[in-house]
Design a protein around this motif. Structure first.
Motif, PDB file in Angstrom:
ATOM      1  N   GLY A   1     -19.265  -0.099  -6.229  1.00 55.99           N
ATOM      2  CA  GLY A   1     -18.786  -1.395  -6.702  1.00 55.99           C
ATOM      3  C   GLY A   1     -19.688  -2.570  -6.364  1.00 55.99           C
ATOM      4  O   GLY A   1     -19.407  -3.692  -6.783  1.00 55.99           O
TER       5      GLY A   1
ATOM      6  N   ARG B   1     -19.826  -2.145 -21.246  1.00 53.97           N
ATOM      7  CA  ARG B   1     -19.539  -2.622 -19.878  1.00 53.97           C
ATOM      8  C   ARG B   1     -19.651  -4.138 -19.801  1.00 53.97           C
ATOM      9  O   ARG B   1     -18.895  -4.780 -19.075  1.00 53.97           O
TER      10      ARG B   1
ATOM     11  N   TYR C   1     -22.532  -3.761 -12.036  1.00 52.54           N
ATOM     12  CA  TYR C   1     -21.860  -3.301 -10.819  1.00 52.54           C
ATOM     13  C   TYR C   1     -21.924  -1.778 -10.745  1.00 52.54           C
ATOM     14  O   TYR C   1     -21.740  -1.090 -11.746  1.00 52.54           O
ATOM     15  N   CYS C   2     -22.182  -1.263  -9.553  1.00 45.53           N
ATOM     16  CA  CYS C   2     -22.310   0.170  -9.325  1.00 45.53           C
ATOM     17  C   CYS C   2     -20.972   0.857  -9.596  1.00 45.53           C
ATOM     18  O   CYS C   2     -19.931   0.423  -9.115  1.00 45.53           O
ATOM     19  N   GLU C   3     -21.022   1.948 -10.337  1.00 47.23           N
ATOM     20  CA  GLU C   3     -19.793   2.682 -10.644  1.00 47.23           C
ATOM     21  C   GLU C   3     -19.279   3.472  -9.451  1.00 47.23           C
ATOM     22  O   GLU C   3     -18.128   3.885  -9.440  1.00 47.23           O
ATOM     23  N   ASP C   4     -20.129   3.687  -8.433  1.00 42.22           N
ATOM     24  CA  ASP C   4     -19.701   4.432  -7.253  1.00 42.22           C
ATOM     25  C   ASP C   4     -19.135   3.528  -6.159  1.00 42.22           C
ATOM     26  O   ASP C   4     -18.008   3.720  -5.715  1.00 42.22           O
TER      27      ASP C   4
ATOM     28  N   GLU D   1     -17.851  -5.363 -16.548  1.00 51.50           N
ATOM     29  CA  GLU D   1     -18.242  -4.398 -15.518  1.00 51.50           C
ATOM     30  C   GLU D   1     -19.757  -4.213 -15.423  1.00 51.50           C
ATOM     31  O   GLU D   1     -20.232  -3.463 -14.576  1.00 51.50           O
TER      32      GLU D   1
ATOM     33  N   THR E   1     -26.147   2.615 -14.139  1.00 53.16           N
ATOM     34  CA  THR E   1     -24.743   2.484 -13.742  1.00 53.16           C
ATOM     35  C   THR E   1     -24.547   2.577 -12.240  1.00 53.16           C
ATOM     36  O   THR E   1     -23.423   2.414 -11.767  1.00 53.16           O
ATOM     37  N   ARG E   2     -25.619   2.837 -11.510  1.00 60.06           N
ATOM     38  CA  ARG E   2     -25.505   2.987 -10.069  1.00 60.06           C
ATOM     39  C   ARG E   2     -26.591   2.181  -9.363  1.00 60.06           C
ATOM     40  O   ARG E   2     -27.693   2.043  -9.868  1.00 60.06           O
TER      41      ARG E   2
END
Length: 112
Positions: free
Chosen positions: A89, A76, A84-87, A81, A104-105
């Motif tokens: 953003g 990432r 940054y939250c994967e859900d 990336e 990731t969140r």
């Protein structure tokens, strides 16, 4: 996220990966096959050895999963990336990433 903080997270991930490698080396002996020798090892001692072997294998699986999460975090970073939250953003709090650089969140999305 600036380049300096991203590099500090990259260093943190590299350190954790090295720790996992060290744990793997220490845990190899515990995963070895338990020999059936009733004269040398009593039944209860063998049961203890089998239980220790199972725990060593479970720990190895946990380390493998953690290693995959950390390597995904490095990917990432390369893609821009990371952090940054994967859900939603939004940016993930640096304190959260310090505790778990593979997160990731964000806290809001992770808590539901």
């Amino acid at each position: 996220m600036n380049d300096e903080s991203q590099e500090s997270f990259r260093d943190l991930i590299a350190t954790r990966l090295a720790e996992l490698d060290a744990e793997d080396q220490m845990g190899e002996a515990g995963q070895a096959t338990v020999e059936l020798d009733q004269q040398a090892v009593g039944r209860l001692s063998r049961m203890d050895a089998l239980q220790n072997q199972a725990m060593a294998k479970a720990s190895a699986t946990r380390r493998k999963t953690e290693r995959a999460r950390l390597q995904a975090a490095l990917a990432r970073m390369d893609e821009g990336e990371f952090g940054y939250c994967e859900d939603c953003g939004d940016a993930i709090a640096p304190a959260r990433l310090q505790l778990d650089p593979a997160a990731t969140r964000c806290v809001d999305c992770a808590s539901g």
